[in-house]
Design a protein around this motif. Structure first.
Motif, mmCIF file in Angstrom:
data_model
loop_
_atom_site.group_PDB
_atom_site.id
_atom_site.type_symbol
_atom_site.label_atom_id
_atom_site.label_comp_id
_atom_site.label_asym_id
_atom_site.label_seq_id
_atom_site.Cartn_x
_atom_site.Cartn_y
_atom_site.Cartn_z
ATOM 1 N N GLU A 119 0.729 -6.367 -5.310
ATOM 2 C CA GLU A 119 1.324 -7.428 -4.507
ATOM 3 C C GLU A 119 0.411 -7.874 -3.383
ATOM 4 O OE1 GLU A 119 5.004 -5.836 -3.215
ATOM 5 O OE2 GLU A 119 5.923 -5.828 -5.219
ATOM 6 N N GLY A 120 -0.594 -7.040 -2.996
ATOM 7 C CA GLY A 120 -1.546 -7.412 -1.948
ATOM 8 C C GLY A 120 -2.670 -8.286 -2.491
ATOM 9 N N GLY A 121 -3.564 -8.667 -1.609
ATOM 10 C CA GLY A 121 -4.682 -9.503 -2.013
ATOM 11 C C GLY A 121 -5.801 -8.678 -2.601
ATOM 12 N N LEU A 122 -5.963 -8.679 -3.925
ATOM 13 C CA LEU A 122 -7.003 -7.939 -4.609
ATOM 14 C C LEU A 122 -7.888 -8.898 -5.378
ATOM 15 C CD1 LEU A 122 -4.909 -4.988 -6.138
ATOM 16 C CD2 LEU A 122 -6.252 -4.941 -4.037
ATOM 17 N N ASP A 123 -9.173 -8.568 -5.409
ATOM 18 C CA ASP A 123 -10.066 -9.385 -6.240
ATOM 19 C C ASP A 123 -9.798 -9.049 -7.712
ATOM 20 O OD1 ASP A 123 -11.531 -7.043 -7.042
ATOM 21 O OD2 ASP A 123 -12.609 -7.133 -5.145
ATOM 22 N N GLN A 159 -10.508 -5.404 -8.818
ATOM 23 C CA GLN A 159 -9.556 -4.439 -8.240
ATOM 24 C C GLN A 159 -8.165 -4.573 -8.884
ATOM 25 O OE1 GLN A 159 -9.885 -5.567 -4.123
ATOM 26 N NE2 GLN A 159 -11.463 -3.990 -3.680
ATOM 27 N N LYS A 160 -7.790 -5.828 -9.130
ATOM 28 C CA LYS A 160 -6.487 -6.045 -9.763
ATOM 29 C C LYS A 160 -6.455 -5.424 -11.165
ATOM 30 C CE LYS A 160 -3.167 -9.655 -10.925
ATOM 31 N NZ LYS A 160 -2.883 -11.122 -10.954
#
Length: 828
Positions: free
Chosen positions: A347-351, A354-355
């Protein structure tokens, strides 16, 4: 001076004075008569030892005939008196001897009397021997038999001592006297050193006869004792049976003028043989009884040990369940935390990279969680193995995921692993069990592929008359499997596939799981080499029809089923299972379910127990309390498997109770039973129509011609695949059978058939039986035992014919007609 014997003279007294005087002077007692009417009375009073024929002429012939007819005289020797007359008539009489002078008379009579006494003595001894033998084979105790034996022997042998002596050990120095004529109740042990004749008989196992005890060297050491007792002669006959020494028969004569003659010795030998056999049988019976008692005691002890072992196993099983529960709980908690944090990361901001990693972590965490659930399921034992937790899944996706998971193992072995799937194939099944099947088959293929070889997993849709199926093939390019072993690779506890030395459980478990889903699995040897493991699974729209062998119905004819379930995934599975046969509505809580039931009046309600807003049990009570919904049957579902919950649900009015996870096939069966409770005569007619269209005969309940042909095609295909015979039998009556006579015929036939045998009614009373894995000879034997029961039930005479359809190239329809089945009815 005693009489030398008794003689009956037949003839006139006048003229026989010299003969009679000679008899009297010689010491014989005599009586004379020429009246044949007096013959019987004289024979009774005199009891003669011989008959002397003194009559002449025709009277002599008549007298001899009368003697031969008299029972007391017919066995006596008859002498003809030729001292006075030598007529030809008298010479030709069939007598035993002729007396030509008075000087011969005494010698001839003495010979006849001696023969008479020998015959009487022999008969007497044979009668006693028969009595002893009969007693030896009777139910008398051994002591009674031995006492009777010495009594009978003593009655025919003039011995002052008659005893039976037994030995337990051939090397023993003592023996036991168990029966003696002097004292029937006597029982004592004797020292064999004091009885040299007895000792020698036991040592040599040969009879010992001491004719003169005072002069025989054998008796030298005990002669003083023998002298004081006046012992004259001793006979010892060993008791030997089947080369086993049991004892001896001891006979002794004291102060007598006669010893043991040849007759006495033979009689003692015969008695000894009968007694030896009796004693040996008695000892064997005693030994068997002792052995039986020991075995019974050992059985009781073993039963106690097994009971104790069973108790310990139950304790260990409870401990195992506790360990599995604790382990699974301790694993589940950190996994839930891991999955929770993984979702937070997504739910966070991942590239993108990373996602992708976070998604992989969540995906693998879910798989580990599934393995934990599988561990819990395995801990439940065989009950869990034989049930599935159904859900809707895509078999193509499952194949791809299984291949992806095992790519690392394939790469380590230098094997190329790929999946070939072309379309989405949705089915209802247990994802964990099907995943285990694929993993077992793919791992097995990787282990047997060639170095730098290839393993391919193919998934395709296969069209079938009774519904499409998913066909999955796992193929390697290894050495392959010998053709004769192809039908055996799924047997439990074989030494692994292709002789690898494994436990043989993996493929057996695969077979269990596939068949649990209504599918089939087998192995083949492709022409290009290697081995191919193939299994099929019914696809989602057809699964219940494949199990029930029923075609889809028009919506207007289908009963309405209301599903009340708050969990969307379980509700979807219930709808998917039921909608192929019923119209299905869904309610998400108890209050909504109660309202829909009152408004739409469904034919059946399938409802969870734990529901929001209104509990399932309370909703069931509300339905049963209202007159307009009281007749609607209710099936309750619950994850709680306790007996108390089931009893409570049934007491509240539910017609059935099922535990989660449920089996799709079992759910269909229970819904069918529940609906039958509501439908009476109208439902009977509808069921008959359904059975006719689905291949069942409404009259008998077995397959009709169409249904039998479908099953027969399937069994023939299976038989040819595994090289196993399939026999087809047709039973044809001599005339058409009334419908009433056929009712109950399936139960009659099932009593003689196996579970896997298939019965069909071809019409006109003609019956057909499919016998899988049964050759023609065995099939004829089965039908031969079945035919009398069918004839007795129907009251008709039947003819039968049997053929092997698995190796016959002729169409099955023609084989049916050739065996006597009526031709199919043409469609209008």
């Amino acid at each position: 001076m005693g009489s030398r014997g008794r003689v009956l003279v037949i003839g006139a007294k006048a003229g026989s004075e010299a003969l009679l005087a000679h008899l009297s002077d010689s010491g014989y007692q005599w009586a004379i008569t020429e009246d044949m009417q007096e013959l019987a009375s004289l024979a009774e009073s005199l009891r003669p030892d011989a008959v002397l024929m003194s009559a002449t002429g025709k009277k002599a012939t008549e007298a001899l005939s009368a003697v031969r007819q008299e029972s007391r005289l017919r066995e006596l020797r008859v002498l003809a008196d030729l001292t006075r007359s030598r007529s030809e008539v008298l010479r030709k009489l069939p007598v035993d001897e002729w007396v030509r002078s008075l000087e011969e008379l005494s010698s001839r009579l003495d010979s006849a009397l001696r023969e008479r006494r020998v015959m009487e003595r022999t008969r007497n001894r044979m009668e006693r021997l028969l009595e002893i033998t009969q007693a030896a084979t009777s139910s008398l105790e051994l002591e009674q038999i031995l006492r009777l034996a010495v009594e009978k022997v003593g009655a025919v042998i003039n011995a002052d001592r008659c005893s039976v002596v037994l030995v337990e050990d051939v090397n023993s120095r003592t023996a036991s006297v168990v029966a003696t004529l002097e004292d029937p109740g006597l029982s004592l042990d004797v020292d064999l050193a004091r009885y040299p004749e007895l000792r020698r008989a036991l040592e040599t196992r040969q009879p010992v006869l001491v004719e003169e005890a005072q002069r025989d060297p054998l008796m030298a050491e005990v002669r003083p004792t023998m002298t004081s007792l006046g012992v004259r002669s001793i006979l010892v006959q060993p008791l030997v049976c089947s080369d086993e020494l049991l004892g001896a028969l001891f006979l002794r004569i004291s102060r007598g003028s006669e010893g043991f003659g040849r007759d006495e010795q033979e009689f003692a030998q015969a008695v000894a043989a009968a007694l030896a056999n009796c004693i040996r049988n008695a000892r064997l019976h005693t030994a068997l009884k002792k052995k039986r008692d020991e075995l019974e005691l050992a059985y009781v002890e073993r039963y106690r040990e097994l009971t104790e072992a069973n108790r310990r196993l139950k304790d260990l099983n409870r401990l195992k369940d506790e360990i599995i529960a604790v382990c699974s709980h301790d694993l589940r908690a950190p996994l839930q935390v891991l999955l929770g944090h993984g979702r937070l990361l997504l739910e966070g901001g991942l590239d993108p990279q990373q996602k992708q990693s976070a998604e992989a972590m969540i995906r693998q965490g879910r798989k580990i969680l599934g393995l934990v659930e599988s561990l819990l399921e395995r801990g439940k034992g065989d009950v869990a193995r034989l049930s599935i937790e159904p859900r809707v899944l895509d078999m193509s996706t499952l194949c791809k995921e299984s291949v992806t998971e095992l790519e690392i193992l394939a790469a380590e072995r230098g094997v190329a692993l790929r999946a070939e799937t072309s379309e989405i194939m949705m089915l209802i099944g247990d994802e964990l069990k099907l995943h285990e099947v694929l993993q077992n088959l793919i791992t097995n293929a990787i282990h047997h592929a060639q170095d730098a070889g290839e393993v391919v997993v193919k998934a395709s849709r296969l069209a079938r008359p009774d519904g499409d199926v998913a066909r999955i093939v796992v193929q390697d390019d290894g050495k392959g499997i010998p053709p004769e072993e192809l039908p055996l690779v799924f047997d439990r506890y074989r030494s692994g596939a292709k002789g690898t030395g494994g436990t043989g459980l993996g493929l057996a478990i695969c077979k269990e799981f596939v068949e649990l889903h209504g599918g089939e699995i087998w192995a083949e040897a492709p022409a290009e080499g290697g081995a191919a493991f193939i299994f099929t699974l019914p696809l989602a729209q057809e699964v219940s029809r494949a199990v029930q062998n029923l075609p889809a119905k028009d919506t207007s004819e289908q009963p309405r089923v209301l599903v009340v379930e708050d969990e969307p995934e379980i509700a979807a599975v219930l709808v998917e299972v039921l909608r192929s046969r019923y119209r299905v509505d869904v309610a998400r809580d108890g209050a909504e379910g109660l309202a829909r039931a009152r408004s739409s009046k469904p034919d059946l309600v399938v409802m969870d127990v734990f529901l929001p807003k209104l509990d399932g049990l309370d909703a069931a009570v509300a339905l049963k309390s209202s007159s307009d919904t009281a007749s609607i049957p209710v099936i309750l579902l619950s994850a709680h498997q306790g007996v108390a919950d089931k009893v409570r649900a049934l007491n509240l009015g539910a017609v059935d109770y099922m535990s989660k996870p449920f089996n799709a096939m079992e759910l269909l069966g229970r819904t069918e039973r529940a609906l039958k409770l509501r439908k009476a005569e109208n439902e009977l007619e509808r069921t008959s129509s359904l059975m006719r269209r689905s291949g069942n005969d409404p009259l008998t309940g077995v397959y009709d011609r169409r249904g039998l042909m479908l099953r027969l095609d399937h069994e023939v295909s299976r038989g040819r695949r595994y090289s196993r015979p399939v026999s087809l039998a047709v039973l044809r009556p001599d005339r058409p059978v009334l419908d009433e006579a056929l009712r109950g015929i399936p139960d009659v036939m099932r009593a003689r058939l196996r579970t896997q045998d298939i019965i069909g009614h071809m019409g006109e009373g003609v019956l057909a039986v499919v016998l899988p894995e049964c050759n023609v000879e065995a099939g004829r034997n089965v039908i031969g035992r079945l035919l009398p029961d069918v004839e007795k039930h129907t009251g008709m005479e039947y003819r039968s014919a049997v053929a092997d359809v698995s190796h016959d190239s002729e169409p099955v329809e023609r084989i049916l007609e050739r065996l006597g089945a009526p031709p199919p009815v043409p469609k209008l």
